[in-house]
Design a protein around this motif. Structure first.
Motif, PDB file in Angstrom:
ATOM      1  N   GLY A   1      49.817  32.575  34.428  1.00  0.00           N
ATOM      2  CA  GLY A   1      49.563  33.845  34.256  1.00  0.00           C
ATOM      3  C   GLY A   1      47.950  34.024  34.452  1.00  0.00           C
ATOM      4  N   TRP A   2      47.240  33.128  35.259  1.00  0.00           N
ATOM      5  CA  TRP A   2      45.939  33.168  35.444  1.00  0.00           C
ATOM      6  C   TRP A   2      45.657  34.101  36.533  1.00  0.00           C
ATOM      7  CZ3 TRP A   2      44.886  27.095  34.728  1.00  0.00           C
ATOM      8  CH2 TRP A   2      45.036  26.772  33.288  1.00  0.00           C
ATOM      9  N   ASN A   3      46.364  34.365  37.525  1.00  0.00           N
ATOM     10  CA  ASN A   3      46.347  35.134  38.435  1.00  0.00           C
ATOM     11  C   ASN A   3      45.182  34.811  39.569  1.00  0.00           C
ATOM     12  OD1 ASN A   3      46.826  37.187  40.259  1.00  0.00           O
ATOM     13  ND2 ASN A   3      45.233  38.777  38.993  1.00  0.00           N
ATOM     14  N   PRO A   4      45.464  33.523  40.123  1.00  0.00           N
ATOM     15  CA  PRO A   4      44.239  33.177  40.850  1.00  0.00           C
ATOM     16  C   PRO A   4      44.002  34.026  42.124  1.00  0.00           C
ATOM     17  CG  PRO A   4      46.240  31.880  41.254  1.00  0.00           C
ATOM     18  CD  PRO A   4      46.070  32.726  40.071  1.00  0.00           C
ATOM     19  N   GLY A   5      42.914  34.005  42.890  1.00  0.00           N
ATOM     20  CA  GLY A   5      42.656  34.420  44.030  1.00  0.00           C
ATOM     21  C   GLY A   5      43.662  34.060  45.212  1.00  0.00           C
ATOM     22  N   ARG A   6      43.803  34.774  46.301  1.00  0.00           N
ATOM     23  CA  ARG A   6      44.662  34.365  47.295  1.00  0.00           C
ATOM     24  C   ARG A   6      43.864  33.225  48.064  1.00  0.00           C
ATOM     25  NH1 ARG A   6      48.354  38.375  49.528  1.00  0.00           N
ATOM     26  NH2 ARG A   6      49.505  39.446  47.604  1.00  0.00           N
ATOM     27  N   HIS A   7      42.655  33.144  48.150  1.00  0.00           N
ATOM     28  CA  HIS A   7      41.782  31.924  48.877  1.00  0.00           C
ATOM     29  C   HIS A   7      41.015  31.110  48.060  1.00  0.00           C
ATOM     30  CE1 HIS A   7      43.401  34.335  52.417  1.00  0.00           C
ATOM     31  NE2 HIS A   7      42.886  35.305  52.127  1.00  0.00           N
ATOM     32  N   ASP A   8      41.487  31.171  47.161  1.00  0.00           N
ATOM     33  CA  ASP A   8      40.882  30.015  45.909  1.00  0.00           C
ATOM     34  C   ASP A   8      40.685  28.594  46.311  1.00  0.00           C
ATOM     35  OD1 ASP A   8      40.107  32.301  44.384  1.00  0.00           O
ATOM     36  OD2 ASP A   8      41.068  31.740  42.555  1.00  0.00           O
ATOM     37  N   ALA A   9      41.981  28.148  46.907  1.00  0.00           N
ATOM     38  CA  ALA A   9      42.244  26.733  47.104  1.00  0.00           C
ATOM     39  C   ALA A   9      41.196  26.308  48.295  1.00  0.00           C
ATOM     40  CB  ALA A   9      43.652  26.487  47.681  1.00  0.00           C
ATOM     41  N   GLU A  10      40.972  27.297  49.242  1.00  0.00           N
ATOM     42  CA  GLU A  10      40.242  27.151  50.331  1.00  0.00           C
ATOM     43  C   GLU A  10      38.804  26.778  49.722  1.00  0.00           C
ATOM     44  OE1 GLU A  10      42.451  30.256  52.372  1.00  0.00           O
ATOM     45  OE2 GLU A  10      42.913  29.320  50.411  1.00  0.00           O
ATOM     46  N   VAL A  11      38.268  28.067  49.018  1.00  0.00           N
ATOM     47  CA  VAL A  11      36.946  27.829  48.546  1.00  0.00           C
ATOM     48  C   VAL A  11      36.828  26.757  47.886  1.00  0.00           C
ATOM     49  CG1 VAL A  11      35.119  29.269  47.409  1.00  0.00           C
ATOM     50  CG2 VAL A  11      36.736  30.458  48.971  1.00  0.00           C
ATOM     51  N   PHE A  12      37.631  26.669  46.776  1.00  0.00           N
ATOM     52  CA  PHE A  12      37.345  25.427  45.712  1.00  0.00           C
ATOM     53  C   PHE A  12      37.186  24.257  46.650  1.00  0.00           C
ATOM     54  CE2 PHE A  12      39.228  27.901  41.993  1.00  0.00           C
ATOM     55  CZ  PHE A  12      38.537  28.961  42.181  1.00  0.00           C
ATOM     56  N   TRP A  13      38.163  23.919  47.426  1.00  0.00           N
ATOM     57  CA  TRP A  13      38.192  22.784  48.269  1.00  0.00           C
ATOM     58  C   TRP A  13      36.968  22.462  48.780  1.00  0.00           C
ATOM     59  CZ3 TRP A  13      40.584  17.903  48.031  1.00  0.00           C
ATOM     60  CH2 TRP A  13      40.466  17.301  48.601  1.00  0.00           C
TER      61      TRP A  13
END
Length: 291
Positions: free
Chosen positions: A27-39
């Motif tokens: 239920g944290w509703n992450p951003g669509r591109h969070d994975a790319e940015v965080f990596w």
């Protein structure tokens, strides 16, 4: 299951997508591109927990130049909860986090309220609540700020000026993160300039549901209001979410002016000293996962 051995290792890029999916299920509703940015920002920060070579949990231990750490994404798959795996993973993450920092550096996290006592046993101390609010658009400027200013794309503002302003709200430089965060897809990043001075900036990004504004940093509530209105126009009729620090009364006032609905919250906690930041400028935190 209780006899299974927990193995800890660094995550690979494809597993970050899995972790973000888990965050969405929580239920944290992450951003669509969070994975790319965080990596791109800190690939060595992501820790995997395995049982019999199967991924059962994970977390992140982001280091900002060794001067400040932030822990997030702490998740154990539901079917593996209650067997002690989460506790083992957490303390191993803490050890690795401290290894990545200079002696005496602080570590922050945003804790689910029901987890506060658990983190407190590890030395983390409560600072304040960060509350997620939802608002519907379109919206219009509530404060009628008619003073001479410009709202510009952040690409038109010198990065050194932006970095100095951001550091006043974050306690240490995070240039690598900002370069990735502010250029992500499906987002708009704006700054408000008056008499050549940057007086605030913000970003809105597409999430699994609706859009989130974060950060929203501003010298005054009127600057925050002006930025919020401009950012909201990017959301194309979708819901907007804003994570607001309760220790900024003006930020809470802004939520009341727009009749925002509180839907979620976390407890900001710190291991070590509470960072010396301009709390009065923080109207919306950047992200619960990386600070």
């Amino acid at each position: 299951m209780v006899k299974d051995i927990l193995a800890i290792r660094n995550m690979c890029r494809s597993e970050i997508d899995i972790l973000v999916d888990w965050a969405d299920h929580e239920g944290w509703n992450p951003g669509r591109h969070d994975a790319e940015v965080f990596w791109e920002t800190n690939p060595e920060a992501f820790i995997a927990a395995e049982v019999q070579k199967g991924l059962i949990g994970a977390g992140s231990i982001a280091s900002y130049g060794g001067n400040y750490g932030f822990m997030g994404f702490f998740i154990i798959r539901p079917e593996y909860r209650g067997f002690g795996f989460g506790r083992k993973l957490w303390y191993l993450m803490c050890e690795r986090m401290l290894e990545r920092l200079r002696p005496g550096a602080s570590v922050g996290l945003d804790a689910a309220f029901q987890m506060q006592n658990f983190y407190a046993k590890g030395g983390f101390v409560f600072s304040h609540r960060n509350l997620r609010f939802c608002m519907e658009i379109p919206i219009e400027n509530k404060l009628n700020d008619t003073r001479n200013h410009e709202v510009l794309p952040l690409t038109e503002i010198p990065f050194t000026q932006l970095l100095e302003y951001d550091t006043s709200c974050f306690s240490t430089q995070r240039a690598r993160f900002l370069r990735a965060w502010l250029c992500q897809k499906d987002s708009r990043a704006l700054g408000l300039v008056q008499s050549g001075e940057l007086r605030g900036y913000g970003l809105i990004r597409r999430c699994r549901t609706g859009f989130k504004v974060g950060p929203l940093f501003a010298n005054t509530i009127k600057v925050a209001d002006s930025l919020l209105v401009e950012l909201a126009s990017f959301a194309s009729g979708n819901s907007i979410f804003l994570d607001v620090p309760e220790n900024n009364p003006k930020a809470m006032e802004l939520t009341q002016r727009y009749n925002m609905k509180e839907i979620f919250g976390c407890a900001r906690m710190y291991l070590g000293s509470i960072p010396n930041v301009a709390h009065e400028r923080i109207f919306g935190v950047t992200t619960f996962e990386l600070g």
